[in-house]
Design an enzyme around this catalytic site. Structure first.
Site, PDB file in Angstrom:
ATOM      1  N   HIS A   1       4.470  -0.099  -4.129  1.00  0.00           N
ATOM      2  CA  HIS A   1       4.719   0.559  -2.842  1.00  0.00           C
ATOM      3  C   HIS A   1       4.521   2.072  -2.956  1.00  0.00           C
ATOM      4  O   HIS A   1       3.795   2.684  -2.162  1.00  0.00           O
ATOM      5  CB  HIS A   1       6.150   0.235  -2.396  1.00  0.00           C
ATOM      6  CG  HIS A   1       6.516   0.776  -1.052  1.00  0.00           C
ATOM      7  ND1 HIS A   1       6.471   0.016   0.094  1.00  0.00           N
ATOM      8  CD2 HIS A   1       6.945   2.005  -0.659  1.00  0.00           C
ATOM      9  CE1 HIS A   1       6.849   0.743   1.126  1.00  0.00           C
ATOM     10  NE2 HIS A   1       7.146   1.962   0.697  1.00  0.00           N
ATOM     11  N   GLU A   2       5.155   2.669  -3.951  1.00  0.00           N
ATOM     12  CA  GLU A   2       5.088   4.130  -4.083  1.00  0.00           C
ATOM     13  C   GLU A   2       3.698   4.603  -4.500  1.00  0.00           C
ATOM     14  O   GLU A   2       3.262   5.686  -4.097  1.00  0.00           O
ATOM     15  CB  GLU A   2       6.147   4.622  -5.075  1.00  0.00           C
ATOM     16  CG  GLU A   2       7.585   4.307  -4.675  1.00  0.00           C
ATOM     17  CD  GLU A   2       7.966   4.783  -3.286  1.00  0.00           C
ATOM     18  OE1 GLU A   2       7.339   5.742  -2.778  1.00  0.00           O
ATOM     19  OE2 GLU A   2       8.876   4.185  -2.682  1.00  0.00           O
TER      20      GLU A   2
ATOM     21  N   HIS B   1       1.697   5.110  -1.349  1.00  0.00           N
ATOM     22  CA  HIS B   1       1.941   6.423  -0.740  1.00  0.00           C
ATOM     23  C   HIS B   1       1.188   7.519  -1.496  1.00  0.00           C
ATOM     24  O   HIS B   1       0.550   8.392  -0.894  1.00  0.00           O
ATOM     25  CB  HIS B   1       3.436   6.750  -0.772  1.00  0.00           C
ATOM     26  CG  HIS B   1       4.256   6.032   0.246  1.00  0.00           C
ATOM     27  ND1 HIS B   1       3.954   6.029   1.587  1.00  0.00           N
ATOM     28  CD2 HIS B   1       5.402   5.304   0.123  1.00  0.00           C
ATOM     29  CE1 HIS B   1       4.864   5.328   2.249  1.00  0.00           C
ATOM     30  NE2 HIS B   1       5.749   4.876   1.384  1.00  0.00           N
TER      31      HIS B   1
ATOM     32  N   HIS C   1      -2.561   7.486  -1.034  1.00  0.00           N
ATOM     33  CA  HIS C   1      -2.851   7.940   0.333  1.00  0.00           C
ATOM     34  C   HIS C   1      -2.839   9.471   0.373  1.00  0.00           C
ATOM     35  O   HIS C   1      -3.758  10.107   0.906  1.00  0.00           O
ATOM     36  CB  HIS C   1      -1.805   7.363   1.287  1.00  0.00           C
ATOM     37  CG  HIS C   1      -2.184   7.448   2.732  1.00  0.00           C
ATOM     38  ND1 HIS C   1      -1.397   6.931   3.744  1.00  0.00           N
ATOM     39  CD2 HIS C   1      -3.257   7.994   3.365  1.00  0.00           C
ATOM     40  CE1 HIS C   1      -1.977   7.142   4.908  1.00  0.00           C
ATOM     41  NE2 HIS C   1      -3.097   7.797   4.706  1.00  0.00           N
TER      42      HIS C   1
END
Length: 600
Positions: free
Chosen positions: A391-392, A395, A398
């Site tokens: 998940h991290e 981020h 991105h």
């Protein structure tokens, strides 16, 4: 790692993030901080002159940019230091210094946007045709589209003066629920007393003992029942404040006011509700599967969080977890994977393990031109931490693609898009694990995890989305928002979103009074649209069709250069239609079939 929690100095450098990539040492940080203190008063020279010419407008924008670049980096450094050890007095002092300085800079720069909005349309069009403003056209367009909703200086001053008073309901809610309310203790399944708190409530709901879950639920909500009138009044004034601000700024509704900055139409919001409402049968089927798998005669809300497959025993080192994530992300191409591998390894983007004073949980954090750092509290025996890492990294990548593709003024992506890349990575991880895992228990655990993620993010958040719209319309129509109204409207939604065989305990009507997001309305729909976009994008990438990977990478590169729906449409996902949501609903239904086959 030892079972004892180490101090920061006891953690090997190889397991810490490398903040030298931000500032070589504190003295370099102090130089930039001193530069900001010295330079920001120069803003005064442009006061009253922003609209003189295109060149003058470019000057002030470039000066602000120079300030903001330093501000972002200076704050990034001290915020990461504080996250690694909140007990360090030097770090606490620095964050206080930064906050005080930023307040002064904000006051000094307050004239810039109003003066930009004060330039008449014809004159601004001439300015924008000038090459000197070529790099600022996107930013200026976003500022100018707010013009119909910006008031005169005296009116804006009054709104600013009243802003704290208008948000008092939020402080009341927080102080009441976080400080004043006491939930007592419970005897847990080991025979020991454990405090029941806002934080521990969710821990009790995943216990395998159904009686413990039941006691936790009723004891928790008994305290909310004792404060229900105060909470209802706070929520009512939150809604009233939203409606007041929307009307003051000439929006047709509070919902329109919330959607306008992202250029999202009300039809997208309503379309989400309609699509989910039309596809509730698979959710009801899952509730029945859950009841049967847990061996229960009837299902209550407090039975919907315990995993159907007990926590599996696994042991993954951080490096093994990183390798698993990197393998899952292989469809994105060698360049993406190699960069992330370096970031998690030799470049030391990630602060891996817990230490005394370290912030709990996980996050990704970056500033323009710096590494997209990741804070973890990784535990080798907690399988879900692999998902947290995936998940991290979503981020972080991105942020990396955005800042390496966009100008500073256009790189920051909006909240609407923030969870798409992170959830996308989780979807690829789930696909990879199911492709490489043959153990039925592990497969059931992974499938159940994805089902509960979709249930919580798509179905539950859509129910919240509908509730927020309903109560704001009631206020806008001039009707009273009382405790009975809140409970009645919420109960109707509970009846719709839960099946006939589901027991709705009377206390559940009070749930609407304890959701913090309801005091910051019209945010939760972004969770539901975000996971739908992520699922649709992951399916496109995994299809192997030519151009889909590059379209996704271009989505990452776009940052804040376009509005969210335009950005997603360019990547192949049109959130103005029901297709992405319906695709996610089909995935949910397929996963239920998979789980039935594995469990029954």
């Amino acid at each position: 790692m030892s079972s004892a929690i180490p101090t920061r100095t006891e953690v090997p450098d190889s397991d810490k993030w490398d903040l030298k990539l931000l500032f070589a040492d504190v003295s370099k940080w102090q130089e930039d901080f001193a530069w900001l203190q010295r330079i920001y008063p120069n803003l005064e020279q442009w006061k009253g002159r922003v609209g003189e010419s295109a060149a003058r407008l470019a000057e002030v924008l470039e000066f602000e940019k120079a300030l903001e670049l330093k501000m972002e980096r200076v704050h990034h450094y001290v915020s990461l230091q504080l996250a690694e050890d909140a007990t360090n007095n030097e770090y606490l002092a620095r964050i206080g210094q930064v906050q005080n300085l930023f307040t002064k800079i904000g006051e000094a720069a307050a004239f810039v946007v109003p003066e930009i909005l004060g330039i008449n349309d014809e004159r601004l069009a001439e300015f924008l045709a000038d090459p000197v403003l070529k790099e600022w056209r996107i930013k200026l367009h976003k500022i100018r589209r707010m013009k119909p909703h910006v008031l005169s200086f005296p009116e804006e001053r009054l709104l600013a003066l009243g802003s704290v008073a208008l948000s008092g309901y939020d402080d009341t809610f927080s102080q009441l629920t976080d400080v004043d309310m006491k939930f007592g203790v419970l005897i847990d399944d080991t025979g020991y007393e454990k405090p029941l708190t806002q934080s521990s409530f969710s821990s009790f709901l995943v216990k395998r003992n159904p009686e413990l879950r039941r006691r936790a639920f009723h004891q928790f909500y008994a305290e909310f029942q004792d404060h229900q009138y105060t909470l209802a009044a706070s929520l009512a004034y939150s809604v009233k404040a939203d409606v007041f601000r929307a009307r003051a700024r000439h929006y047709s509704s509070a919902l329109e006011a919330a959607l306008f900055p992202d250029d999202v139409s009300v039809s997208v919001y309503d379309g989400l509700i309609q699509s989910v409402r039309a596809n509730l049968e698979p959710l009801f089927r899952y509730f029945d599967l859950r009841r049967r798998a847990l061996g229960l005669r009837e299902l209550h809300l407090y039975d919907t969080y315990v995993p159907l497959v007990p926590e599996i025993e696994t042991q993954f080192t951080f490096d093994q977890a990183a390798e698993t994530v990197l393998s899952a992300l292989a469809p994105l191409g060698k360049d993406y994977v190699d960069l992330l591998a370096e970031g998690l390894g030799s470049r030391r983007w990630c602060d891996r393990y817990e230490n005394k004073g370290k912030r709990s949980g996980a996050f990704s954090s970056s500033s323009y031109g710096s590494p997209p750092y990741i804070l973890m509290n990784y535990k080798e025996d907690v399988f879900s931490d692999i998902y947290t890492l995936a998940h991290e990294t979503g981020h972080s990548m991105h942020s990396w693609f955005s800042q390496n593709s966009q100008l500073f003024q256009d790189y920051e992506y909006p909240i609407f898009l923030a969870e798409v890349a992170s959830t996308f990575n989780e979807e690829l991880l789930t696909h990879h694990l199911l492709q490489t895992t043959r153990d039925p228990k592990m497969r059931a655990y992974i499938v159940n995890r994805q089902i509960d993620e979709l249930r919580g993010t798509l179905f539950r958040q859509t129910m919240f989305t509908e509730f927020e719209k309903i109560v704001h319309v009631i206020e806008e129509n001039g009707d009273a928002l009382t405790l009975d109204v809140f409970k009645s409207e919420y109960h109707k939604l509970l009846e719709s979103y839960f099946s006939e065989n589901f027991v709705l305990d009377p206390e559940l009507d009070l749930e609407c009074l304890r959701i913090p997001h309801f005091y910051h309305a019209f945010y939760v729909y972004k969770y539901a649209t975000g996971i739908s976009a992520a699922v649709a994008l992951s399916q496109r990438v995994l299809s192997g069709e030519s151009g889909n990977v590059e379209a996704y990478l271009n989505f990452l590169r776009s940052g804040g250069s376009k509005f969210p729906l335009e950005t997603l449409k360019a990547a192949g996902v049109d959130m103005a239609t029901s297709a992405p949501i319906e695709s996610t609903l089909r995935l949910f239904e397929q996963r239920i079939a998979d789980l039935e086959e594995l469990l029954l």
